[in-house]
Design a protein around this motif. Structure first.
Motif, PDB file in Angstrom:
ATOM      1  N   GLN A  53      23.039  33.179 -17.384  1.00 19.10           N
ATOM      2  CA  GLN A  53      23.551  32.631 -16.127  1.00 19.10           C
ATOM      3  C   GLN A  53      24.968  33.075 -15.786  1.00 19.10           C
ATOM      4  N   VAL A  54      25.581  33.898 -16.635  1.00 18.60           N
ATOM      5  CA  VAL A  54      26.969  34.297 -16.403  1.00 18.60           C
ATOM      6  C   VAL A  54      27.157  34.974 -15.039  1.00 18.60           C
TER       7      VAL A  54
ATOM      8  N   GLY B  68      34.371  29.969 -10.903  1.00 22.04           N
ATOM      9  CA  GLY B  68      33.223  29.068 -11.048  1.00 22.04           C
ATOM     10  C   GLY B  68      33.663  27.618 -11.185  1.00 22.04           C
ATOM     11  N   GLY B  69      32.673  26.747 -11.246  1.00 25.63           N
ATOM     12  CA  GLY B  69      32.913  25.302 -11.232  1.00 25.63           C
ATOM     13  C   GLY B  69      33.838  24.800 -12.329  1.00 25.63           C
TER      14      GLY B  69
ATOM     15  N   PRO C  39      27.114  32.965 -25.755  1.00 24.68           N
ATOM     16  CA  PRO C  39      27.941  32.597 -26.911  1.00 24.68           C
ATOM     17  C   PRO C  39      27.822  31.112 -27.291  1.00 24.68           C
ATOM     18  N   ARG C  40      27.276  30.312 -26.394  1.00 24.78           N
ATOM     19  CA  ARG C  40      27.069  28.899 -26.759  1.00 24.78           C
ATOM     20  C   ARG C  40      25.886  28.733 -27.709  1.00 24.78           C
TER      21      ARG C  40
ATOM     22  N   GLY D  89      33.772  37.144 -20.861  1.00 24.86           N
ATOM     23  CA  GLY D  89      33.078  38.282 -20.266  1.00 24.86           C
ATOM     24  C   GLY D  89      31.594  38.148 -20.510  1.00 24.86           C
ATOM     25  N   VAL D  90      30.878  39.275 -20.395  1.00 26.27           N
ATOM     26  CA  VAL D  90      29.450  39.276 -20.678  1.00 26.27           C
ATOM     27  C   VAL D  90      29.279  39.564 -22.169  1.00 26.27           C
TER      28      VAL D  90
ATOM     29  N   LYS E  44      36.638  35.361  -7.628  1.00 25.72           N
ATOM     30  CA  LYS E  44      35.729  34.210  -7.577  1.00 25.72           C
ATOM     31  C   LYS E  44      35.912  33.343  -8.821  1.00 25.72           C
TER      32      LYS E  44
HETATM   33  P1  ADP Z   1      30.595  29.553 -13.541  1.00 30.69           P
HETATM   34  O1  ADP Z   1      30.631  28.085 -13.271  1.00 30.69           O
HETATM   35  O2  ADP Z   1      31.939  30.126 -13.816  1.00 30.69           O
HETATM   36  O3  ADP Z   1      29.830  30.311 -12.511  1.00 30.69           O
HETATM   37  P2  ADP Z   1      28.312  29.641 -15.327  1.00 30.69           P
HETATM   38  O4  ADP Z   1      28.074  28.406 -16.106  1.00 30.69           O
HETATM   39  O5  ADP Z   1      27.460  29.891 -14.129  1.00 30.69           O
HETATM   40  O6  ADP Z   1      29.848  29.707 -14.937  1.00 30.69           O
HETATM   41  O7  ADP Z   1      28.184  30.926 -16.284  1.00 30.69           O
HETATM   42  C1  ADP Z   1      28.943  31.005 -17.467  1.00 30.69           C
HETATM   43  C2  ADP Z   1      28.094  30.607 -18.662  1.00 30.69           C
HETATM   44  O8  ADP Z   1      27.028  31.547 -18.830  1.00 30.69           O
HETATM   45  C3  ADP Z   1      28.811  30.633 -19.987  1.00 30.69           C
HETATM   46  O9  ADP Z   1      29.483  29.422 -20.232  1.00 30.69           O
HETATM   47  C4  ADP Z   1      27.706  30.929 -20.995  1.00 30.69           C
HETATM   48  O10 ADP Z   1      27.311  29.784 -21.709  1.00 30.69           O
HETATM   49  C5  ADP Z   1      26.532  31.404 -20.149  1.00 30.69           C
HETATM   50  N1  ADP Z   1      25.962  32.681 -20.597  1.00 30.69           N
HETATM   51  C6  ADP Z   1      24.646  32.929 -20.747  1.00 30.69           C
HETATM   52  N2  ADP Z   1      24.434  34.165 -21.182  1.00 30.69           N
HETATM   53  C7  ADP Z   1      25.647  34.759 -21.300  1.00 30.69           C
HETATM   54  C8  ADP Z   1      26.087  36.059 -21.714  1.00 30.69           C
HETATM   55  N3  ADP Z   1      25.224  37.014 -22.074  1.00 30.69           N
HETATM   56  N4  ADP Z   1      27.417  36.317 -21.708  1.00 30.69           N
HETATM   57  C9  ADP Z   1      28.291  35.368 -21.330  1.00 30.69           C
HETATM   58  N5  ADP Z   1      27.947  34.116 -20.951  1.00 30.69           N
HETATM   59  C10 ADP Z   1      26.628  33.802 -20.924  1.00 30.69           C
END
Ligand code: ADP
Ligand code: ASP
Ligand code: MG
Length: 404
Positions: A208-209, A8-9, A182-183, A176-177, A6
Motif C-alpha cells: 500500500q506504500v 500521507g495521513g 517492513p511492518r 521508502g519502498v 504529497k
Molecule cells: P500514507 O498514509 O503516507 O499514504 P500508507 O499507509 O498508505 O501511508 O503507506 C505506507 C505503509 O505501506 C507503510 O507504513 C508500510 O507498512 C506499508 N507497506 C506495504 N508494503 C510496503 C513496501 N514494500 N515498502 C514500504 N512500505 C510498505
C-alpha cells in the motif's frame, strides 16, 4: 523549480506533525521553489468517517459516501494553510472543485480525466504555497468523487504531470519502498530504486506504500517519483524507468489480506458457461482476479475465482440471482484468504523461481490454494492465518538475490 510534495495521513496526524510538514515545505519555498502540497486526511480520519457512515447505513449511496469522505482532506489542507500562515508564509488551500480536478463519474473509484492548471499557476505566481486536497475529484455532474483508498498519491502525480513538475515526492511513515512491508518482515531492505513496472505490480498486489494508479500515471507521463519519510531526511526510493542490464530476480514480496474466494460448484461442462459468469460480473463492475477451473468430470465442473472482499457481497448477490441460468449447483465463499506475491523483472529470463517460492512455502507448512503468474510476478492464494509467516519465509528464500 516546481515541486509537488504529497504527505500521507500519518504525516499530518496531529498538530506537531502538521507544523513539521509546514516547515519542510517552507524550506523548499525559501530556496526559491514553487511548491504544491497534496495532503491526505489526518491519521485515521477516513476510517472514522466510514465507521460513522456504516453506523447510519451500511448500504449508504456511494455518492453520499464520497461527499462525506472528501471532508477529511479538506480539513487537512485548511489546517495546513493556517499553520503556514502562522509561520509567516503565504499559503492557500484548494479543494478538487476549486482546482477543477475532473474525474470519471464512478463514485468511490473515480479516475482522473483532466486537471485544470490555471488556478494553481495563478496562486503560485502570486507567491503562495498551494495546498491541494488529495483523494478527491469532481465529475461531470459537478459532484464530488473519490479515487479509492490511498488515492492521494494519484492526485500528486496527476498534478505533477499536468504542471510538468521538476520533482514529485511522496512522503510517508516509512523511509521508502522496501523489499516487503517492513511492518510484517522485520529485515526487509529499502530499495534505492525500482522500475515503474515492478512498482505497479507490487502496488496492485497489496503493497500500500503507493496507490497503484499513481504508478500507472507516473509511467504514462514519465513522472519520476521519490518515496521518502516525512520524519527524517533519508534518501528514499526512486520510482522510474530502470534500465539495468542485470534485472533483479525478485525485487519485492507483497501481500493482500483483503481477498475473497468464490467457488461455483457443479456448473455445466459446456462452452459458454465461463463467458456468462464473467460477463455478468464484469457488467456488475466487479473486478475478478485469480481464476481456476477444475477438470470436468461427467458433465460438471467447478469454477473458482478471487475478488476484493469489498466486492464479494455484490458478486454473490448477482451470481445467486442468476444461479439457474449459469447452471450453478452450489456456492462456496470465504474471506479468510490472502494473496501473496513475488515480483521481479529478472523472472522473465530465469527458470525455477516458482519452484523456489513453492518450496519455501512447503517448508513453512503453508498450503497453496490457487496460483497465477505474469511475466514478472507469481501470486498464490493462501489462508489468511498463514500470510505473515509465509511472507517471511518467501522473503528469506530470495533475500540473497535481494541483497545483491
Ligand atoms: P500514507 O498514509 O503516507 O499514504 P500508507 O499507509 O498508505 O501511508 O503507506 C505506507 C505503509 O505501506 C507503510 O507504513 C508500510 O507498512 C506499508 N507497506 C506495504 N508494503 C510496503 C513496501 N514494500 N515498502 C514500504 N512500505 C510498505
Ligand atoms: N484519506 C484517503 C484514505 O485513507 C486517501 C489517502 O490516504 O491517500 O484512503
Ligand atoms: Mg497511502
Amino acid at each position: 523549480m516546481l515541486v509537488v510534495k504529497k504527505f500521507g495521513g500519518s504525516s499530518v496526524a496531529n498538530k506537531e506533525r502538521i507544523f513539521n510538514v509546514a516547515r519542510r515545505c517552507i524550506d523548499d519555498y525559501k530556496k526559491g521553489n514553487k511548491v504544491v502540497v497534496v495532503l491526505s486526511a489526518m491519521g485515521d480520519t477516513t476510517d472514522d468517517l466510514i465507521a460513522l457512515a456504516n453506523d447510519i447505513n451500511p448500504d449508504a449511496p456511494k455518492r453520499e459516501m464520497d461527499m462525506l469522505l472528501s471532508i477529511g482532506e479538506q480539513q487537512s489542507v485548511a489546517l495546513m494553510a493556517m499553520a503556514m500562515a502562522k509561520l509567516g508564509v503565504p499559503a492557500i488551500s484548494l479543494n478538487a472543485f476549486q482546482v477543477a480536478m475532473h474525474t470519471t463519474s464512478q463514485y468511490s473509484n473515480a479516475r482522473f480525466k483532466r486537471v485544470d492548471k490555471d488556478r494553481i499557476l495563478h496562486e503560485l505566481d502570486a507567491g503562495k504555497i498551494v495546498i491541494v486536497t488529495g483523494f478527491q475529484g469532481v465529475n461531470k455532474y459537478d459532484d464530488i468523487t473519490t479515487l479509492g483508498r490511498g488515492g492521494s498519491d494519484t492526485t500528486a502525480v496527476a498534478i505533477a504531470a499536468t504542471l510538468n513538475a521538476d520533482r514529485c515526492e511522496i512522503f510517508t511513515d516509512v523511509d521508502g519502498v522496501y523489499t516487503a512491508d517492513p511492518r510484517i518482515v522485520k529485515n526487509a531492505r529499502k530499495l534505492p530504486e525500482i522500475s515503474y513496472d515492478e512498482m505497479l505490480e507490487l502496488a496492485s498486489l497489496g503493497a500500500q506504500v503507493l496507490h497503484n494508479r499513481s504508478v500507472e500515471m507516473a509511467k504514462k507521463y514519465g513522472v519520476t517519483l521519490v518515496v521518502r519519510s516525512s520524519l527524517n531526511e533519508s534518501e528514499g526510493t526512486l520510482v522510474r524507468e530502470v534500465n539495468t542490464v542485470e534485472k533483479m530476480l525478485v525485487s519485492g514480496v507483497a501481500c493482500d489480506k483483503h481477498a475473497a474466494r468464490i467457488a461455483l460448484i457443479g456448473v455445466k461442462n459446456e462452452p459458454g458457461v465461463a463467458f456468462k459468469v464473467f460477463d455478468l460480473l464484469a457488467k456488475a463492475g466487479i473486478n475478478v482476479d485469480m481464476i481456476l477451473q477444475s477438470v470436468g468430470r461427467d458433465d460438471k465442473k467447478d469454477i473458482s475465482f478471487t475478488v476484493d472482499e469489498t466486492e464479494a457481497k455484490d458478486a454473490m448477490k448477482v451470481l445467486k440471482e442468476n444461479k439457474d441460468r449459469l447452471t450453478i449447483t452450489d456456492f462456496q465463499d470465504e474471506e479468510n484468504v490472502a494473496k501473496l506475491s513475488i515480483v521481479g523483472a529478472g523472472m522473465q529470463t530465469n527458470p525455477g523461481v516458482a519452484a523456489r517460492m513453492f518450496g519455501a512455502l512447503y517448508d513453512a507448512g503453508v498450503n497453496i490454494r490457487m496460483i497465477s503468474t505474469s511475466e514478472i510476478r507469481i501470486t498464490v492464494l493462501i489462508d489468511l492465518a498463514d500470510v505473515d509467516r509465509a511472507m517471511n519465509a518467501v522473503h528469506a528464500e530470495f533475500m540473497e538475490e535481494i541483497e545483491n
